[in-house]
Enzyme design. Structure first.
Site, PDB file in Angstrom:
ATOM      1  N   TYR A  92      79.149  33.692  31.106  1.00 27.72           N
ATOM      2  CA  TYR A  92      79.901  34.137  29.927  1.00 27.72           C
ATOM      3  C   TYR A  92      81.153  34.908  30.333  1.00 27.72           C
ATOM      4  CZ  TYR A  92      80.300  35.806  25.065  1.00 27.72           C
ATOM      5  OH  TYR A  92      80.714  36.054  23.775  1.00 27.72           O
ATOM      6  N   SER A 186      73.025  32.277  33.670  1.00 30.76           N
ATOM      7  CA  SER A 186      73.285  32.970  32.412  1.00 30.76           C
ATOM      8  C   SER A 186      73.817  31.987  31.365  1.00 30.76           C
ATOM      9  CB  SER A 186      74.231  34.143  32.648  1.00 30.76           C
ATOM     10  OG  SER A 186      74.321  34.953  31.506  1.00 30.76           O
ATOM     11  N   GLN A 187      75.059  32.164  30.884  1.00 28.91           N
ATOM     12  CA  GLN A 187      75.602  31.158  29.971  1.00 28.91           C
ATOM     13  C   GLN A 187      75.543  29.772  30.612  1.00 28.91           C
ATOM     14  OE1 GLN A 187      79.557  31.063  27.417  1.00 28.91           O
ATOM     15  NE2 GLN A 187      80.017  30.465  29.531  1.00 28.91           N
ATOM     16  N   ASP A 272      65.598  42.152  32.803  1.00 30.68           N
ATOM     17  CA  ASP A 272      66.873  41.609  32.314  1.00 30.68           C
ATOM     18  C   ASP A 272      67.065  41.969  30.841  1.00 30.68           C
ATOM     19  OD1 ASP A 272      69.104  40.130  31.645  1.00 30.68           O
ATOM     20  OD2 ASP A 272      68.412  38.280  32.598  1.00 30.68           O
ATOM     21  N   HIS A 302      69.922  41.407  35.189  1.00 31.07           N
ATOM     22  CA  HIS A 302      70.529  40.104  34.946  1.00 31.07           C
ATOM     23  C   HIS A 302      71.084  39.445  36.212  1.00 31.07           C
ATOM     24  CE1 HIS A 302      71.793  36.907  32.387  1.00 31.07           C
ATOM     25  NE2 HIS A 302      73.085  37.104  32.600  1.00 31.07           N
TER      26      HIS A 302
END
Length: 323
Positions: A92, A186-187, A272, A302
């Site tokens: 992201y 992640s994203q 996370d 994360h």
């Protein structure tokens, strides 16, 4: 951060309460058909990077709406035969960055395609792909752009771009289309899961600490952005929760995971707060591909497994790509 989510034993059996729209498959079939009305027009321009062991191409292809999307194609130097290809999606706020920051998969002997994410890149890395589509009011970030209508939602464009990125990677003569894997953190992990449900002939899927999963829980269990952007939007636009929830149902990784066909290696971090572990397990537990597994990082936030997860992928992915 101490452990804050469900106990691990409960998460291993946890199922999301996200509601799948009745026309989910039709929505995505129509989205991809609309996207494919535009010629892919994949162009590969060699660039000099100073990397003696890798050849790099600056890629442009037509994504959603025919909009130009950038990427890198990175190959072992001097490759002459088609290679298995790893398509990667980024996190992201980030962009494709510079080629020398993407050394892993080319160094392992594979073709490596890195997709830029439209409209992002100013947060880190740097990007070169604008998002020419406007939207109504939104909270700063990307999560709420067009969020009241699935046809206008930002991630409709991104997921369509991601499918086209696979098609662009496969269009190069030095990639083996029959041996394609997708990965991201992640994203990028959330996009990976979406692609796993939209591209039926992948050989491997590797989402790390994935975002964009189990929206009903994710948007209520953490105060961290990006999920918090949804709550901040609804704090101002009261009474729109139902419309927002309906839109997010078309983009929930849980529903794409249920359509995954390739073996998958997930990762999750139990501390996370950005992508809560129960939401990652929601996607993993829904994943339909055979022989799938998940790496659990007990005391990580994360950052997840970081280089340890890369090592796990280096042990897992080549066996599937070279089969």
């Amino acid at each position: 951060m101490a452990l804050f989510d469900l106990p691990l034993d409960e998460m291993r059996g946890y199922r999301s309460r996200s509601v799948e729209p009745a026309d989910f498959d039709r929505f995505w079939a129509e989205t991809l058909a609309e996207t494919r009305e535009h010629d892919l027009d994949a162009r590969f321009e060699p660039v000099r990077t100073g990397l003696s062991t890798l050849d790099v191409f600056d890629v442009t292809f037509a994504g959603f709406g025919g909009h130009p999307v950038k990427g890198w194609l990175i190959l072992p130097a001097g490759a002459t035969e088609p290679l298995p290809v790893v398509v990667e999606y980024v996190g992201y706020g980030g962009g494709r960055g510079l080629p020398h920051t993407h050394l892993l998969w080319g160094s392992a002997g594979f073709a490596h395609f890195v997709m830029d994410t439209r409209g992002q890149g100013a947060g880190w890395g740097g990007g070169g792909t604008p998002d020419p589509v406007g939207s109504g009011s939104s909270f700063p970030g990307f999560m709420t752009r067009g969020i009241e209508d699935p046809a206008d939602y930002y991630y409709r464009r991104v997921f369509a771009d991601a499918v086209r990125a696979v098609e662009a990677a496969r269009a190069h003569p030095l990639t083996d289309a029959s041996r394609t894997a997708v990965t991201g953190v992640s994203q990028g992990g959330g996009i990976t899961i979406a692609v796993s449900g939209l591209v039926p002939d992948l050989v491997a899927v590797a989402p790390d600490v994935p975002f964009l999963c189990d929206f009903p829980r994710a948007t209520t269990i953490t105060d961290n952005r990006p999920y918090r952007e949804v709550g901040d939007y609804l704090r101002t636009y009261r009474g729109r929760t139902e419309a927002v929830s309906r839109t997010l149902g078309y983009f929930d990784g849980v529903h794409f995971a249920a359509r995954g066909r390739a073996p998958a290696l997930f990762s999750v971090a139990l501390e996370d707060e950005t992508c809560p572990p129960s939401t990652v397990f929601a996607a993993f537990n829904a994943y339909a591909g055979p022989g799938s597994s998940i790496e659990v990082y007990d005391f990580n936030d994360h950052e997840g497994g970081g280089p340890y997860q890369q090592a796990a992928q280096l042990a897992w992915l080549p066996e599937r790509l070279t089969a």
